[in-house]
Design an enzyme around this catalytic site. Structure first.
Site, mmCIF file in Angstrom:
data_model
loop_
_atom_site.group_PDB
_atom_site.id
_atom_site.type_symbol
_atom_site.label_atom_id
_atom_site.label_comp_id
_atom_site.label_asym_id
_atom_site.label_seq_id
_atom_site.Cartn_x
_atom_site.Cartn_y
_atom_site.Cartn_z
ATOM 1 N N ASP A 6 -0.532 4.298 0.775
ATOM 2 C CA ASP A 6 -1.073 5.266 1.735
ATOM 3 C C ASP A 6 -0.390 5.119 3.088
ATOM 4 O O ASP A 6 0.138 4.055 3.440
ATOM 5 C CB ASP A 6 -2.589 5.130 1.877
ATOM 6 C CG ASP A 6 -3.034 3.759 2.357
ATOM 7 O OD1 ASP A 6 -2.409 2.748 1.963
ATOM 8 O OD2 ASP A 6 -4.014 3.684 3.134
ATOM 9 N N HIS B 259 3.712 3.990 12.518
ATOM 10 C CA HIS B 259 2.595 4.814 12.997
ATOM 11 C C HIS B 259 3.029 5.793 14.094
ATOM 12 O O HIS B 259 2.181 6.476 14.662
ATOM 13 C CB HIS B 259 1.429 3.955 13.502
ATOM 14 C CG HIS B 259 0.729 3.186 12.425
ATOM 15 N ND1 HIS B 259 -0.595 2.811 12.519
ATOM 16 C CD2 HIS B 259 1.151 2.715 11.233
ATOM 17 C CE1 HIS B 259 -0.940 2.129 11.427
ATOM 18 N NE2 HIS B 259 0.116 2.069 10.638
ATOM 19 N N GLU C 71 4.406 -5.807 4.441
ATOM 20 C CA GLU C 71 4.172 -5.224 5.760
ATOM 21 C C GLU C 71 5.405 -5.385 6.654
ATOM 22 O O GLU C 71 6.122 -6.383 6.557
ATOM 23 C CB GLU C 71 2.965 -5.880 6.434
ATOM 24 C CG GLU C 71 1.628 -5.552 5.802
ATOM 25 C CD GLU C 71 1.216 -4.098 5.992
ATOM 26 O OE1 GLU C 71 1.866 -3.382 6.789
ATOM 27 O OE2 GLU C 71 0.249 -3.675 5.331
ATOM 28 N N GLU D 44 -5.270 1.052 2.507
ATOM 29 C CA GLU D 44 -5.019 -0.013 3.471
ATOM 30 C C GLU D 44 -5.073 0.514 4.897
ATOM 31 O O GLU D 44 -5.581 -0.144 5.800
ATOM 32 C CB GLU D 44 -3.648 -0.650 3.214
ATOM 33 C CG GLU D 44 -3.439 -1.990 3.933
ATOM 34 C CD GLU D 44 -2.909 -1.848 5.354
ATOM 35 O OE1 GLU D 44 -2.956 -2.837 6.106
ATOM 36 O OE2 GLU D 44 -2.434 -0.750 5.728
ATOM 37 N N GLU D 45 -4.563 1.732 5.088
ATOM 38 C CA GLU D 45 -4.514 2.306 6.432
ATOM 39 C C GLU D 45 -5.868 2.873 6.874
ATOM 40 O O GLU D 45 -6.050 3.166 8.055
ATOM 41 C CB GLU D 45 -3.453 3.416 6.497
ATOM 42 C CG GLU D 45 -2.033 2.948 6.248
ATOM 43 C CD GLU D 45 -1.472 2.111 7.387
ATOM 44 O OE1 GLU D 45 -2.244 1.732 8.284
ATOM 45 O OE2 GLU D 45 -0.266 1.824 7.362
ATOM 46 N N HIS E 176 0.833 -1.201 0.000
ATOM 47 C CA HIS E 176 0.000 0.000 0.000
ATOM 48 C C HIS E 176 0.869 1.253 0.000
ATOM 49 O O HIS E 176 1.920 1.300 0.646
ATOM 50 C CB HIS E 176 -0.966 0.015 1.188
ATOM 51 C CG HIS E 176 -0.299 0.005 2.544
ATOM 52 N ND1 HIS E 176 0.049 1.157 3.205
ATOM 53 C CD2 HIS E 176 0.060 -1.015 3.357
ATOM 54 C CE1 HIS E 176 0.600 0.847 4.372
ATOM 55 N NE2 HIS E 176 0.622 -0.466 4.487
ATOM 56 N N ASP F 138 6.470 1.665 6.904
ATOM 57 C CA ASP F 138 5.114 1.147 6.662
ATOM 58 C C ASP F 138 4.424 1.943 5.571
ATOM 59 O O ASP F 138 3.682 2.864 5.864
ATOM 60 C CB ASP F 138 4.323 1.198 7.963
ATOM 61 C CG ASP F 138 2.969 0.515 7.874
ATOM 62 O OD1 ASP F 138 2.742 -0.217 6.890
ATOM 63 O OD2 ASP F 138 2.134 0.729 8.764
#
Length: 383
Positions: free
Chosen positions: A69, A349, A163, A134-135, A67, A100
C-alpha cells in the site's frame, strides 16, 4: 531495456494501491514466488490483503517483510507526471511508492529469484510477509499475520524490512530498531460564549495553552546509547465555530510521544496525567499505542547486512533507531532479529516521489548477498 527489478517496480507502481487497497500487487508478487516453489497463504482480515509465502520446511527462517500500500498522492496536478504511470527521468524512476516501498519489494523478488536459481537446496526457510495495511491504521495487516503465526508456533529468526532507510547514499543507514509511538487525544471542555463577555464563558484555548507549553518543555528522559531522548509533539489542535465573535466551548488536541526504552507507556501516561491534573480545567484523555520500541543490538542478521553492504556497495553503514515506526514493531516481539534496509528516503510521501534506477539494481544485489550469508546453499554456503 530496463532490468527485471526496475520493470517489476514499474508494474507495481501502475497498481493504484492507496492504503488499504492492494490493487492486485500481491497477485503479481505471488505468481513470481509460486514459480520459485513458494507455498502461498493469503490471509485477509477485514478489508486488508496479506500474504505469507514460504519455501522450505525447517531450520532458521529468513523473512522479507514489506507493504504494497501507498499513501495518497495529494493533488495529481502538482506532480510532473501521473503518480501511477511510472516515468524515468534523469536516472530516477518517478511514481507513488517508488521508494516507499514498491522498489524494495521488487528488489526482494528479483534477489530471491537469482538466489533460488543458484541455491535450490538453500539452508533454512525463506519467507515473505507482505501486507496492504502499513500506511494506514495498520490494524489488519502485519499485526494480524503475526498473531496467526504466533498461534501456530511459527517463529521468525531473521526479518529484513524494506523500508527506505538510506539517507544520502544507498546503504549508508539501516534501522536496527525503532522508538515506540504513543498517541493521545485531549479534549478540553470550556463554556461557549460571546467574545465581548469572556467573564460569562470559559475559553478552552486559553485554559489549555499553558499546560501544552509545559508538556512541550518537559524533559521526558535522556535517551541511551541506542535511542535519542523521548520526544513530545502536538500534531493537531481544533477549536472554534468558525465565527470571529464566538468563544469556543471545546478544544481537541492530538499529540504523540516517540519514546525510547528509558520510558514506558505507563510512565508517560502517568506523568502526562499528573501535569493535566495540576491545571484547572475539565478534560478527557484517550490513548492509543501504535507500537513499543524494539532493538536488534547485534546478531547474525545485522552482521550479514553490514558485510553485504560493504561488499556490494562499498559503504560503511550506520545502524540507527531514528525515524518513524514500521511493521518491524509487530515482528520483533516474537523473537526475530529485525533490520530495515531500503532506498534513499528523501522523497517518500512527497509529490514526485522517486528512486534511483541504479539503486534498485544495487539494492537487489545487496539483498541477494544477505541471503547468501544467512541461508546459502547447504553444500556451498554463500558466506
Amino acid at each position: 531495456m530496463n532490468s527485471p527489478t526496475v520493470t517489476l517496480t514499474e508494474d507495481l507502481i501502475r497498481r493504484r494501491s492507496v492504503t488499504p487497497d492492494d490493487a492486485g500487487c500481491l497477485d503479481l508478487i505471488g505468481a513470481r514466488l509460486e514459480a520459485l516453489g513458494f507455498r502461498l497463504e493469503r490471509l485477509r482480515f477485514g478489508d486488508v490483503d496479506n500474504l505469507w509465502a514460504t519455501r522450505g520446511e525447517s531450520g532458521d527462517v529468513f523473512t522479507f517483510a514489506g507493504h504494497t500500500d501507498v499513501v495518497p498522492t495529494g493533488d495529481p496536478a502538482a506532480w510532473r507526471s501521473d503518480p501511477f504511470i511510472p516515468e524515468i527521468r534523469d536516472g530516477l524512476l518517478y511514481g507513488r511508492g517508488a521508494a516507499d516501498m514498491k522498489g524494495s519489494i521488487a528488489a526482494m523478488i528479483t534477489a530471491t529469484e537469482r538466489f533460488v536459481a543458484a541455491n535450490p537446496d538453500h539452508a533454512g526457510t525463506l519467507s515473505f510477509l507482505l501486507t496492504s495495511d502499513e500506511e494506514g491504521i495498520a490494524a489488519d495487516g502485519t499485526v494480524k499475520v503475526i498473531e496467526t503465526l504466533r498461534a501456530r508456533g511459527q517463529l521468525i529468526t531473521w526479518c529484513l524490512v524494506g523500508e527506505p532507510s538510506s539517507r544520502d547514499t544507498l546503504g549508508d543507514v539501516v534501522r536496527n530498531g525503532r522508538r515506540g509511538s504513543l498517541n493521545g487525544t485531549l479534549t478540553v471542555h470550556g463554556i461557549q460564549g460571546h467574545v465581548a463577555y469572556p467573564d460569562l464563558a470559559a475559553n478552552p484555548i486559553h485554559l489549555v495553552a499553558p499546560t501544552l507549553a509545559t508538556l512541550v518543555r518537559t524533559k521526558w528522559d535522556d535517551g541511551n546509547a541506542f535511542y535519542p531522548p523521548t520526544s513530545f509533539q502536538v500534531s493537531n489542535i481544533a477549536a472554534g465555530t468558525g465565527a470571529e465573535n464566538v468563544i469556543p466551548g471545546e478544544l481537541t488536541a492530538r499529540f504523540n510521544f516517540r519514546f525510547c526504552t528509558e520510558s514506558t507507556v505507563e510512565s508517560l501516561i502517568a506523568r502526562t496525567t499528573a501535569i493535566l491534573d495540576g491545571a484547572a480545567f475539565d478534560y478527557e484523555l484517550d490513548w492509543h499505542v501504535s507500537g513499543q520500541p524494539f532493538l536488534t543490538a547485534g546478531g547474525a542478521l545485522l552482521d550479514a547486512v553490514r558485510e553485504s553492504i560493504r561488499e556490494t556497495l562499498g559503504v560503511t553503514v550506520e545502524a540507527s533507531t531514528g525515524g518513524g515506526t514500521s511493521d518491524g514493531r509487530f515482528i520483533a516481539p516474537i523473537g526475530a532479529e529485525v533490520v530495515e534496509l531500503g532506498p534513499i528516503n528523501a522523497t517518500i510521501h512527497k509529490v514526485d516521489e522517486c528512486v534511483s534506477v541504479a539503486d534498485l539494481d544495487r539494492l537487489s544485489a545487496t539483498y541477494e548477498r544477505i541471503l547468501e550469508h544467512l541461508v546459502g546453499d547447504k553444500k556451498n554456503p554463500g558466506s
